[in-house]
Design a protein around this motif. Structure first.
Motif, PDB file in Angstrom:
ATOM      1  N   ARG A   1      10.554   4.104   1.941  1.00 48.31           N
ATOM      2  CA  ARG A   1      11.372   5.234   1.463  1.00 48.31           C
ATOM      3  C   ARG A   1      12.060   5.929   2.634  1.00 48.31           C
ATOM      4  NH1 ARG A   1       6.553   6.554  -1.541  1.00 48.31           N
ATOM      5  NH2 ARG A   1       6.705   5.543  -3.549  1.00 48.31           N
ATOM      6  N   GLU A   2      11.317   6.096   3.733  1.00 49.05           N
ATOM      7  CA  GLU A   2      11.880   6.748   4.904  1.00 49.05           C
ATOM      8  C   GLU A   2      12.987   5.909   5.526  1.00 49.05           C
ATOM      9  OE1 GLU A   2       8.494   7.485   7.369  1.00 49.05           O
ATOM     10  OE2 GLU A   2       7.708   9.033   6.040  1.00 49.05           O
ATOM     11  N   ILE A   3      12.763   4.598   5.604  1.00 45.69           N
ATOM     12  CA  ILE A   3      13.755   3.705   6.208  1.00 45.69           C
ATOM     13  C   ILE A   3      15.026   3.648   5.361  1.00 45.69           C
ATOM     14  CG2 ILE A   3      14.266   1.275   6.734  1.00 45.69           C
ATOM     15  CD1 ILE A   3      11.290   1.021   7.555  1.00 45.69           C
ATOM     16  N   HIS A   4      14.860   3.548   4.048  1.00 44.31           N
ATOM     17  CA  HIS A   4      16.004   3.357   3.158  1.00 44.31           C
ATOM     18  C   HIS A   4      16.527   4.645   2.533  1.00 44.31           C
ATOM     19  CE1 HIS A   4      15.603  -0.916   3.700  1.00 44.31           C
ATOM     20  NE2 HIS A   4      14.332  -0.844   3.373  1.00 44.31           N
ATOM     21  N   GLY A   5      15.906   5.767   2.885  1.00 38.22           N
ATOM     22  CA  GLY A   5      16.432   7.071   2.491  1.00 38.22           C
ATOM     23  C   GLY A   5      16.208   7.457   1.061  1.00 38.22           C
TER      24      GLY A   5
ATOM     25  N   GLY B   1       0.839  -1.195   0.000  1.00 43.03           N
ATOM     26  CA  GLY B   1       0.000   0.000   0.000  1.00 43.03           C
ATOM     27  C   GLY B   1       0.871   1.241   0.000  1.00 43.03           C
ATOM     28  N   ASP B   2       0.283   2.394  -0.276  1.00 40.24           N
ATOM     29  CA  ASP B   2       1.037   3.647  -0.343  1.00 40.24           C
ATOM     30  C   ASP B   2       1.733   3.964   0.977  1.00 40.24           C
ATOM     31  OD1 ASP B   2       0.301   3.979  -2.977  1.00 40.24           O
ATOM     32  OD2 ASP B   2      -1.480   5.156  -2.480  1.00 40.24           O
ATOM     33  N   LEU B   3       1.088   3.642   2.096  1.00 39.90           N
ATOM     34  CA  LEU B   3       1.682   3.894   3.411  1.00 39.90           C
ATOM     35  C   LEU B   3       2.955   3.073   3.607  1.00 39.90           C
ATOM     36  CD1 LEU B   3       1.096   5.576   5.956  1.00 39.90           C
ATOM     37  CD2 LEU B   3      -0.067   3.584   6.878  1.00 39.90           C
ATOM     38  N   ASP B   4       2.901   1.794   3.213  1.00 41.62           N
ATOM     39  CA  ASP B   4       4.080   0.932   3.335  1.00 41.62           C
ATOM     40  C   ASP B   4       5.204   1.390   2.410  1.00 41.62           C
ATOM     41  OD1 ASP B   4       3.060  -0.738   5.295  1.00 41.62           O
ATOM     42  OD2 ASP B   4       2.074  -2.036   3.823  1.00 41.62           O
ATOM     43  N   LYS B   5       4.849   1.846   1.218  1.00 43.68           N
ATOM     44  CA  LYS B   5       5.870   2.356   0.293  1.00 43.68           C
ATOM     45  C   LYS B   5       6.580   3.569   0.893  1.00 43.68           C
ATOM     46  CE  LYS B   5       3.622   0.949  -3.996  1.00 43.68           C
ATOM     47  NZ  LYS B   5       2.922   1.435  -5.182  1.00 43.68           N
ATOM     48  N   GLN B   6       5.786   4.472   1.482  1.00 44.32           N
ATOM     49  CA  GLN B   6       6.357   5.666   2.111  1.00 44.32           C
ATOM     50  C   GLN B   6       7.273   5.284   3.264  1.00 44.32           C
ATOM     51  OE1 GLN B   6       6.276   8.754   1.104  1.00 44.32           O
ATOM     52  NE2 GLN B   6       7.530   9.400   2.824  1.00 44.32           N
ATOM     53  N   ARG B   7       6.853   4.305   4.091  1.00 41.34           N
ATOM     54  CA  ARG B   7       7.687   3.839   5.203  1.00 41.34           C
ATOM     55  C   ARG B   7       9.021   3.301   4.706  1.00 41.34           C
ATOM     56  NH1 ARG B   7       3.727   0.422   7.677  1.00 41.34           N
ATOM     57  NH2 ARG B   7       2.352   1.997   8.448  1.00 41.34           N
TER      58      ARG B   7
END
Length: 193
Positions: free
Chosen positions: A187-191, A179-185
């Motif tokens: 991105r945040e984790i992996h920079g 989901g979009d929320l997981d994709k955003q997470r």
């Protein structure tokens, strides 16, 4: 235990209270005349029939039997990821049981289930569709429809018949997109942006 003074004090406070003579019931009779709002809602319901947003088709499908193996992956799904799915090596996060459902009920359930999986971030799930071994014609009807429906859903990345301990050819592992929320997470984790 109340004292005599407490009792007298209570009675003194309650001396002006009178019993309600009307019955303690709500009037639940429906109004006999139709209001303008009611008439407008009726007209709108007739003019605007319910739109089915479910893209899954209930057309004729290729008939599958109890022992046919379901296997499909969307282009871009890595070979190793699909192999782990096929071997049942991902944890199953949810399950949908289609046994005893009609084709139309199953169509609605599959569509809603996949949407819910994306919403709640569930990636690997199982759908129990049955083998159809008890059918006189030997056709696994729900399995046949499921094989057609899953590729029609953009949120489904891959599916494969389950391992024997999870139902074998009577069930399918399904990999759902993030989901979009997981994709955003991620991105945040992996920079990455």
């Amino acid at each position: 235990m109340t004292t005599r003074d407490e009792r007298l004090s209570f009675l003194e406070e309650m001396q002006d209270v009178r019993r309600i003579r009307k019955p303690n019931k709500a009037d639940v009779k429906a109004p006999k005349e139709l209001t303008p709002g009611h008439l407008e809602r009726q007209r709108a319901a007739v003019d605007q029939p319910l739109v089915d947003r479910n893209p899954l088709t209930a057309d004729i499908v290729e008939p599958l039997t109890a022992h046919d193996v379901l296997s499909w992956q969307r282009p871009g799904v890595q070979h190793g990821v699909f192999k782990k799915l096929r071997l049942g090596q991902y944890p199953i996060e949810a399950r949908l049981d289609l046994h005893r459902m009609t084709v139309e009920q199953a169509r609605r359930e599959v569509f809603g289930f996949v949407k819910d999986c994306v919403r709640y971030g569930l990636r690997t799930v199982i759908v129990l569709h049955g083998k159809g071994e008890r059918n006189p014609d030997g056709i696994a009807q729900l399995k046949s429809y499921l094989a057609k429906w899953l590729p029609e859903l953009d949120d489904v990345l891959a599916f494969h018949s389950a391992q024997k301990h999870h139902g074998g050819t009577g069930a399918a592992y399904v990999m759902v997109r993030k989901g979009d929320l997981d994709k955003q997470r991620n991105r945040e984790i992996h920079g990455r942006r």
